[in-house]
Write an enzyme that holds these catalytic residues in place. Structure first.
Site: not given
Length: 269
Positions: A131, A144
């Site tokens: 990501s 995250y």
């Protein structure tokens, strides 16, 4: 030349499903995985197998099934993952362990299951879906960011370790895409008594808007196809909007305190 066999974790929806559908149209033998196969009885896009990426036995059984049927696994796409938001101080320890076990430990378990087979067959390709959040510590998405950043670093290390076996390893870092990730994401409660109430509520709203306004997942599918057909893939690829890709560039070149101020201004914190 034999048709390549592709294994995509988390293939029942979102980016994983888009990649699988696209590769099947291109003639690949595609297998996707899902934790709850019983929820996808009518799934026809490609072959779907039961796999929990946090369970080593589950991974081994799925991989053995593919190898028994196809004789090889040419491409592994580590796509399965979960989201998590919340103040670091207030996020339950159980949820922290869960997101690391899925987003980071899961791909590690897959490496260990797949690498011996790829080495025996003389080569292969592993693509880790990370990501853009993994390049920076995003407020209220710190855990995250940490899982994806850790996977980026492991990708770099494993590329070097596996290079003598004809095994190529790379990562794709997506920005915001229109998927159902928000539905399965853990959100620490937005509690009015919390010291973080106002900034967290504001940030959570921006995060959800980003997903709703995200890019088409087919862009990720096209990038995967491009990488599969690249002789020597790069260390990483970034896929997202212009501003999201620019943010990665700026993180690399700006002084850290200047970049931090940009993030604070972006989230209006």
């Amino acid at each position: 030349m034999k048709t390549k066999v592709v294994l995509i974790t988390g293939g029942s929806s979102g980016i994983g499903k888009s990649i699988g559908e696209y590769l099947k149209l291109k003639g690949y033998r595609v297998y996707g995985t899902t934790r709850k196969l019983e929820n996808h009885a009518n799934f026809e896009a490609f072959q779907l197998l039961k796999m929990d990426v946090t369970n080593v036995q589950s991974i081994q059984e799925a991989c053995e099934l593919i190898i028994e049927k196809e004789g090889r696994i040419d491409v592994l796409i580590n796509n399965a993952g979960i989201g998590i938001t919340g103040p670091i101080e207030e996020t339950p320890n159980e949820e922290v362990r869960k997101v690391f076990d899925t987003n980071f430990n899961g791909p590690i378990y897959l490496f260990k299951a797949i690498l011996p087979q790829m080495r025996a067959q003389g080569g292969g390709l592993i693509i880790n879906i990370t990501s853009i959040a993994g390049f920076m510590g995003l407020p209220y998405r710190g855990f995250y960011s940490a899982t994806k950043g850790a996977l980026e670093l492991v990708t770099e290390a494993l590329r070097i370790e596996a290079k003598d076996f004809g095994i190529h390893i790379t990562s794709i870092a997506p920005g915001d895409f229109k998927t159902n990730i928000a539905a399965g994401r853990y959100h620490a409660p937005v509690n009015e008594t919390s010291a973080y109430y106002k900034p967290y509520a504001k940030t959570l709203e921006l995060i959800n808007e980003g997903v709703n306004d995200g890019e088409d997942p087919v862009l990720m599918a096209k990038m995967v196809f491009k990488i599969i057909n690249t002789k020597n893939p790069k260390v990483r690829y970034v896929v997202g909007s212009y501003m999201q890709k620019l943010s990665v560039f700026l993180k690399r070149w700006l002084p850290s305190n200047v970049y931090e101020k940009l993030l604070i201004n972006h989230y209006k914190l």
